[in-house]
Design a protein around this motif. Structure first.
Motif, PDB file in Angstrom:
ATOM      1  N   LEU A 237      30.923  44.006  36.346  1.00 17.79           N
ATOM      2  CA  LEU A 237      31.854  42.465  37.468  1.00 17.79           C
ATOM      3  C   LEU A 237      32.399  42.636  38.906  1.00 17.79           C
ATOM      4  O   LEU A 237      32.768  44.375  39.342  1.00 17.79           O
TER       5      LEU A 237
ATOM      6  N   GLU B 212      38.590  51.430  27.909  1.00 22.96           N
ATOM      7  CA  GLU B 212      39.009  50.071  27.834  1.00 22.96           C
ATOM      8  C   GLU B 212      39.516  49.324  28.593  1.00 22.96           C
ATOM      9  O   GLU B 212      40.140  47.482  28.643  1.00 22.96           O
ATOM     10  N   ASP B 213      40.495  50.111  29.778  1.00 17.43           N
ATOM     11  CA  ASP B 213      41.472  49.161  29.887  1.00 17.43           C
ATOM     12  C   ASP B 213      40.654  49.270  31.531  1.00 17.43           C
ATOM     13  O   ASP B 213      40.510  50.195  32.159  1.00 17.43           O
ATOM     14  N   ILE B 214      40.882  48.405  32.526  1.00 18.38           N
ATOM     15  CA  ILE B 214      40.503  48.781  34.050  1.00 18.38           C
ATOM     16  C   ILE B 214      41.899  48.933  34.598  1.00 18.38           C
ATOM     17  O   ILE B 214      43.324  47.975  35.130  1.00 18.38           O
ATOM     18  N   PRO B 215      41.724  49.265  35.594  1.00 14.99           N
ATOM     19  CA  PRO B 215      43.352  50.032  36.608  1.00 14.99           C
ATOM     20  C   PRO B 215      43.138  49.446  37.586  1.00 14.99           C
ATOM     21  O   PRO B 215      42.625  49.758  38.525  1.00 14.99           O
ATOM     22  N   PHE B 216      44.247  48.970  38.395  1.00 11.22           N
ATOM     23  CA  PHE B 216      44.164  48.179  39.273  1.00 11.22           C
ATOM     24  C   PHE B 216      45.829  49.247  39.964  1.00 11.22           C
ATOM     25  O   PHE B 216      46.219  48.894  39.109  1.00 11.22           O
ATOM     26  N   SER B 217      45.243  49.086  41.230  1.00 11.77           N
ATOM     27  CA  SER B 217      47.218  49.788  41.892  1.00 11.77           C
ATOM     28  C   SER B 217      47.689  48.890  42.451  1.00 11.77           C
ATOM     29  O   SER B 217      46.943  47.562  42.769  1.00 11.77           O
ATOM     30  N   ILE B 218      49.703  48.965  42.320  1.00 11.57           N
ATOM     31  CA  ILE B 218      50.033  47.935  42.434  1.00 11.57           C
ATOM     32  C   ILE B 218      50.335  47.802  44.490  1.00 11.57           C
ATOM     33  O   ILE B 218      49.764  46.197  44.990  1.00 11.57           O
TER      34      ILE B 218
ATOM     35  N   ASN C 259      32.145  37.881  35.654  1.00 10.17           N
ATOM     36  CA  ASN C 259      31.157  39.000  35.408  1.00 10.17           C
ATOM     37  C   ASN C 259      30.020  38.006  35.278  1.00 10.17           C
ATOM     38  O   ASN C 259      28.902  38.623  33.812  1.00 10.17           O
TER      39      ASN C 259
ATOM     40  N   ILE D   8      51.788  40.338  36.795  1.00 17.27           N
ATOM     41  CA  ILE D   8      50.663  40.075  37.633  1.00 17.27           C
ATOM     42  C   ILE D   8      50.102  39.094  36.337  1.00 17.27           C
ATOM     43  O   ILE D   8      50.190  39.450  35.106  1.00 17.27           O
TER      44      ILE D   8
ATOM     45  N   LYS E 167      50.757  50.794  39.120  1.00 12.41           N
ATOM     46  CA  LYS E 167      49.409  50.302  38.850  1.00 12.41           C
ATOM     47  C   LYS E 167      49.698  49.984  37.518  1.00 12.41           C
ATOM     48  O   LYS E 167      50.057  50.558  36.676  1.00 12.41           O
ATOM     49  N   ILE E 168      48.672  49.481  37.343  1.00 11.72           N
ATOM     50  CA  ILE E 168      48.194  48.446  35.774  1.00 11.72           C
ATOM     51  C   ILE E 168      47.116  48.357  35.259  1.00 11.72           C
ATOM     52  O   ILE E 168      45.996  48.155  36.228  1.00 11.72           O
ATOM     53  N   ASP E 169      47.232  48.081  34.225  1.00 10.45           N
ATOM     54  CA  ASP E 169      45.920  48.473  33.077  1.00 10.45           C
ATOM     55  C   ASP E 169      45.419  47.591  32.301  1.00 10.45           C
ATOM     56  O   ASP E 169      46.239  46.295  31.969  1.00 10.45           O
ATOM     57  N   LEU E 170      44.471  46.872  33.228  1.00 12.12           N
ATOM     58  CA  LEU E 170      43.967  45.431  32.044  1.00 12.12           C
ATOM     59  C   LEU E 170      42.829  45.483  31.428  1.00 12.12           C
ATOM     60  O   LEU E 170      42.022  46.696  31.179  1.00 12.12           O
ATOM     61  N   ASP E 171      42.942  44.754  30.646  1.00 13.77           N
ATOM     62  CA  ASP E 171      42.622  44.680  29.110  1.00 13.77           C
ATOM     63  C   ASP E 171      40.743  44.579  29.682  1.00 13.77           C
ATOM     64  O   ASP E 171      40.666  43.721  30.683  1.00 13.77           O
ATOM     65  N   LEU E 172      39.848  45.281  29.466  1.00 13.58           N
ATOM     66  CA  LEU E 172      38.614  45.472  29.851  1.00 13.58           C
ATOM     67  C   LEU E 172      37.707  44.119  29.218  1.00 13.58           C
ATOM     68  O   LEU E 172      37.197  43.008  30.203  1.00 13.58           O
TER      69      LEU E 172
ATOM     70  N   PHE F 274      37.859  40.789  30.964  1.00 12.01           N
ATOM     71  CA  PHE F 274      36.773  40.236  31.921  1.00 12.01           C
ATOM     72  C   PHE F 274      35.026  40.438  31.578  1.00 12.01           C
ATOM     73  O   PHE F 274      34.702  39.458  32.095  1.00 12.01           O
TER      74      PHE F 274
END
Lengths: 476, 685
Positions: free
Chosen positions: A168, A190-196, A209, B167, B187-192, B195
């Motif tokens: 990715l 399951e999730d991808i964390p993004f910080s604000i 991808n 977002i 922080k925000i978690d987006l579902d893999l 992507f």
């Protein structure tokens, strides 16, 4: 031309993803289109006239590799000055980052450097990558390819479509293609964390991808000092780059080295920003900018302004190959595709010098075969003997092979010293060195390992056919 | 029936923000009737709908519906002709967008695609074109139900509401909305899967929600079918969630300059939009084109005759209404003054919005505030940042109104004259001698509107210095960055992998119930039931329970023991005895025993004060040995073999050192020695 950078070809990989193919020879010598794999990265470097090239191989392979190289390059016209770096044979496998660390410790890297993997095939002109590196002052510049053709390919030896690990890759197109996200999909559950805070600085980016990471990177020398401390980093791709990419969003003032040294050194905390060395020219330009601004806001205290993305001290950039093809032959699918697409990738490869192929007296020199059909997209080594009434389509046939009468070969990769007896029908398969296919066998979508013998009238499909009598290590 | 060639362009205008962000001012006006540069906000919205070719507008109002109805009747109905019709619906039941759209569905007045927009929106969009585009889009993608409008704006843009950050994840090729989430945390978690399944995915944090949507008719029926949809966000979430079942899609439309759209929903947005209008970002929605204002240099607008004494300073970005008088030596920056405003001498006004008929006497200072109609501010009064003063209030003289004061002219309990008098006296101190007004208290919760708004997120407060919040961003982010340094090198204290959080919570709960159990002498069977119940709640695997429970017991016991001063052996023994059925229940095999020992060791290492915690550990082991929960073999085996403890990655070396010192502690060695001899003795017997 040196470009002021050293090229490093990583050719010590053991081919852990393709154990079926590497049993009889080092990975970097696997034939692709009748040339050893390592030919292609060297060709790419040679065509851009890199003058300093270091090849990393495992101890004990130097002779074989250098012979293969000199068979394919004319040493008189070559601009490459090839140096060798031998990795000691130990039980543990050296990761790509480990290799760089070892080279750094032995003072083998003297400037910014380009890392290319021996399984990379690309027709991207590397000087463009080098120019982009010079323009952007990047800590790391990665070459990515937007045409990832491997994903459509089929894989011999396995049923169904190949499931390949995806990278990715996030790119901020607003800021000259900055690399803002670089991870394998397997890192996440399951999730991808993004910080604000990251999103605030880089509010718009695209995650791809289907981009291929070509494993060609240009890296600044100071990154090595950081790498030397970060012993847990094993791989460039899996550890180093994701970390560098994340570090872009760390805001910090570049500290003076002297203050850092005088402080009590904390061994557990290695801060990348302490290693950043700023390019003098860029620093000068920045000072000029500040000079202009200083008319408006005169404040000597805030001389060291906070550096945040996109002006962060660490910069990672992507260079994207939009047209043209790159691929990596590090999986069976990739290897197979590389052979099939070789003509598409390199339409103008120099014709192999016939004299460079050592002629073996065992090859019986008989007259030209009759009624042979060989497709225009095939690569057949002149040292191989093709029997009468054979049909060869979309295939590569290596050196010193014997193809019997009325054999049909389509979509195949046949390595060196393979014997295919009369009446065989082979489709979509990889036949490794010294294999013998006895007459009238039918093989479809298989891998036949080195030195294996397939009995008469044998029928196989979608299988890896294992070796019978020779241990892999004996042959090295 | 309307034939296909004769499509009527329709719009639904929601004149209720479902939440009062304007404090005392909201008691007098709905947010769409608040004057923005001396013109009700709804007028901007209606105007832009009319200009852009919308033919029918359906207004829905709940709070202050009578005001809206009379406004429309007075200002719009007389001019309405065939091409622009306004219909007003009002009801007390309209407490959410969902209720309104469900009611609209039952009315069956919408016949084709429509624009859904709020009454407090200022925009300059070509809606007719958008509706045509949307129609074309629906021909391509039949299941498309909505196109949502976003405006491109940097994360630090002034019109962005901090409580409305979101977002958006879009398909790069066709701008289909894949995911839309509100942001509440750092922080925000987006579902893999987002992507993995889509080739090129755009992640946007630079989009500002305009709350304008182009909807197809099926939006109404979807709202009608799903009674739990209250807000548009519910709707989007619902559509995304059911995408695989129903296949409905939502698209994003990203507006770029010169298009403008923003909602004046709160004082902050009101302030930002006012500035945008004065600086002409909203062109053609600017005072000189919409009203009879003259546009002067430095973005100063004047209407009609205003009497400004020479020597007063008007810096920039100022609008001054008709018949306004300004005294001598007055300074005005970035402000809007209504008509018939009278300002005395030596007054300084900065970033304030002063509505019609306000009187400001001499020597006053007003900063970043909204002053309602007919307000009188007596001499020498300071009004600080963020004040909201409702209509008809009188303030001063000689007071300093502190920051973020909300003042209303009426009090909620005004029927009770006794209370009123008392309050008047209290407020007189703060608001001035001849003041008429009360400090307004927020009781927005009384009608349950807040819940429907879905915002547990506290809204931003207007009037705090702007650089503070911005600094907050950078300083918070830098500290946070250090934290997230090892973001992917998971460092949970116990357990491995992603369910660490669940384990932590489960663990905390177990410790709590144990402490309670010991204190109240609850029978162990009940404790076991409790622990098992929470085990299911947090999805803890059976193999982890022995470890967690053992650790929890020693944690709970040492907490209690230390609470009562010195931890005495007797007390510990008593407590362990009480809890021993727990051990019997959870430790059933050798692995469980080892886990139990490891858990206790890990706890001891993690406690700072080793000198007191090691003896407790030894006591524990010996009691458990006495109770034959543990046997000598296991204990000795455990002691001989060093196993790496679960520890934070950063402290791993520290842990190893401490573990060593624990194992070689005098008391521990003595105990092990004793165990060994005991074993030999028992063997020799």
């Amino acid at each position: 031309m040196s470009f002021g950078i050293q090229a490093i070809v990583l050719a010590a990989g053991r081919g852990s993803r393709i154990p079926e193919l590497v049993s009889s020879q080092p990975k970097c010598l696997l034939p692709i289109g009748n040339r050893p794999m390592i030919y292609y990265p060297l060709h790419a470097l040679e065509s851009c006239k890199f003058s300093v090239v270091t090849i990393v191989i495992n101890e004990g392979q130097k002779e074989a590799v250098s012979e293969a190289i000199y068979n394919h390059f004319d040493t008189r016209t070559m601009t490459n000055r090839i140096g060798w770096f031998l990795l000691p044979n130990k039980d543990e496998d050296y990761g790509t980052a480990d290799t760089l660390r070892l080279m750094h410790e032995q003072k083998q890297i003297s400037s910014d450097f380009l890392v290319i993997s021996c399984d990379t095939l690309t027709n991207y002109p590397l000087y463009q990558l080098v120019s982009s590196y010079h323009i952007r002052d990047a800590a790391i510049t990665c070459l990515l390819s937007s045409s990832n053709i491997i994903s459509d390919g089929s894989t011999p030896g396995k049923k169904g479509k190949p499931v390949l690990e995806k990278d990715l890759i996030g790119i901020d197109y607003q800021n000259n293609d900055r690399l803002v996200f670089f991870n394998s999909e397997l890192v996440f559950d399951e999730d991808i964390p993004f910080s604000i805070s990251m999103l605030k600085r880089c509010p718009q980016f695209i995650i791809h991808n289907n981009f291929l990471d070509t494993h060609i990177y240009i890296i600044k020398k100071w990154v090595l000092d950081y790498l030397a401390e970060k012993r847990q980093f094993k791989s460039i791709k899996a550890n180093l780059i994701p970390r560098l990419v994340r570090e872009q969003f760390k805001s910090n003032v570049i500290q003076n080295k002297t203050t850092y040294d005088s402080e009590v050194e904390n061994k557990y905390k290695v801060d990348l920003l302490d290693y950043v060395e700023e390019d003098e020219i860029y620093k000068a330009i920045e000072n000029l900018d500040n000079f202009n601004l200083s008319h408006v806001t005169v404040n000597p205290d805030t001389k060291e302004k906070k550096k945040v993305y996109p002006d962060s001290a660490v910069k990672c950039y992507a260079v994207i190959q939009r047209d043209g093809i790159s691929l990596r032959a590090n999986t069976v699918t990739g290897y197979f595709e590389a052979n099939k697409r070789l003509r598409a990738i390199f339409p103008n490869l120099p014709v192999k010098d016939k004299t460079s192929v050592p002629s073996t007296p065992t090859t019986p020199n008989v007259g030209p075969p009759v009624k042979v059909q060989i497709g225009a997209d095939c690569l057949v080594s002149p040292s191989s003997r093709i029997g009468d009434k054979t049909s060869i389509k979309r295939s590569c046939i290596g050196d010193h092979c014997l193809i019997g009468e009325k054999a049909k070969i389509a979509n195949c990769v046949i390595m060196n010293h393979v014997t295919v007896e009369a009446g065989c029908n082979i489709q979509g398969s990889i036949i490794c060195n010294n294999a013998v296919i006895c007459s009238s066998a039918e093989i479809k979508d298989c891998i036949v390992a080195a030195n294996h013998k397939i009995a008469t009238y044998g029928q196989f499909s979608n299988e890896v056919i294992p070796p019978t009598f020779v241990d892999a290590s004996d042959d090295l | 029936m309307v034939s296909k060639e004769n499509t009527v362009y329709q719009s639904v205008l929601i004149c209720d923000s479902f939440h009062n962000y304007f404090g005392p001012i909201g008691e007098h006006y709905p947010s769409c009737l608040v004057p923005l540069i001396n013109r009700p906000v709804i007028e901007y919205a209606l105007d832009s709908l009319r200009v852009s070719g919308i033919q029918e507008v359906y207004i829905f109002a709940s709070t202050h519906a009578d005001l809206i109805r009379s406004y429309v009747n007075k200002h719009w109905t007389p001019q309405c002709n065939e091409d622009f019709n306004i219909f007003v619906y009002s009801s007390d039941h309209y407490f959410s967008l969902g209720e309104i759209l469900r009611d609209l569905f039952s009315k069956a007045v919408i016949r084709n695609d429509f624009v859904l927009i709020y009454g407090d929106t200022v925009c300059n969009l070509p809606f007719k074109q958008y509706l045509d585009d949307f129609k074309a889009l629906r021909l391509k993608d039949k299941l498309c139900v909505m196109a949502h409008l976003f405006r491109l704006s940097s994360p630090l843009h002034r019109t962005r509401r901090k409580d409305d950050e979101s977002i958006a994840v879009l398909q790069a090729s066709d701008k289909r909305l894949l995911c839309y989430e509100k942001i509440h945390l750092k922080k925000i978690d987006l579902d893999l899967l987002l992507f993995q399944n889509n080739k090129d995915v755009e992640v946007h944090f630079d989009l500002q929600d305009t709350h304008i949507s182009i909807c197809s008719l099926s939006v109404l029926s979807l709202f009608a079918d799903n009674f739990d949809y209250q807000t548009r966000d519910d709707f989007i979430k619902g559509i995304m969630g059911q995408e695989e079942i129903l296949g409905n899609t939502i698209y994003a439309k990203i507006l770029d300059s010169p298009y403008y759209a923003a909602r004046a929903v709160s004082p902050i947005a009101y302030d930002a939009i006012s500035r945008d209008i004065l600086q002409r970002w909203t062109y053609p929605n600017v005072p000189d084109l919409l009203m009879n204002y003259a546009y002067l240099r430095n973005h100063i607008y004047k209407e009609g005759i205003s009497n400004i004494t020479a020597g007063s300073i008007l810096s920039r970005n100022i609008a001054i209404g008709d018949k306004t008088e300004i005294g001598a030596n007055v300074e005005i920056h970035y402000s809007v003054l209504g008509s018939n405003v009278r300002i005395g001498n030596n007054v300084r006004i900065e970033g304030a919005y002063i509505w019609d008929n306000v009187i400001i006497e001499d020597n006053c200072t007003i900063k970043t505030s909204i002053i309602g109609k007919n307000v009188i501010i007596k001499a020498s009064t300071n009004i600080n940042n963020g004040c909201l003063i409702a209509d008809n209030v009188i303030l001063g003289p000689n007071v300093n109104i502190k920051e973020i004061s909300y003042i209303d002219s009426k009090h909620r309990d005004e029927d009770d004259p006794g209370i009123l008098e008392v309050l008047q006296q209290i407020d007189a101190k703060n608001l001035g001698e001849s003041a008429k007004g009360f400090v307004w208290i927020d009781d927005g919760r009384e009608d349950g509107q807040e819940e429907s708004d879905g915002g547990s997120f506290s809204p931003e407060i207007w009037g705090l210095p702007p650089d503070e919040s911005e600094q907050g961003i950078s300083s918070a982010s830098s500290s946070e960055n250090e934290q997230s340094d090892d973001e992917y090198e998971y460092d949970y204290k116990f357990g491995d992998g992603d369910d660490g959080d669940d384990q932590k919570r489960y663990y905390a709960e177990v410790v709590d119930s144990l402490i309670r159990g010991i204190e109240c002498k609850i029978a162990c069977e009940n404790l076991i039931v409790e622990i098992n119940a929470s085990k299911h709640a947090y999805n803890i695997q059976y193999k982890d329970v022995a470890f967690l429970v053992s650790r929890a017991i020693i944690d709970a016991v040492s907490k209690l023991a230390n609470q009562e001063g010195k931890a005495t052996a007797g007390k510990i023994k008593e407590m362990v005895k009480h809890l021993s059925p727990l051990y019997v229940n959870y430790i059933r095999d050798d692995q469980g025993k080892i886990d139990c020992l490891k858990a206790m060791e890990e706890f001891t290492v993690s406690v700072m004060n080793q000198s007191s915690s090691i003896p407790i550990l030894v006591h524990f082991i010996s009691y458990l040995y006495d109770d034959s929960v543990l046997d000598e073999d296991t204990i000795i085996r455990w002691h001989q073999r060093m196993e790496i403890l679960y520890s934070p990655v950063s402290e791993i070396d520290q842990y190893v050192i401490e573990q060593k010192s624990l194992r070689s502690h005098a008391i521990m060695l003595k105990f092990i020695e004793w165990l060994k001899t005991a074993e030999e003795e028992s063997e020799s017997d």
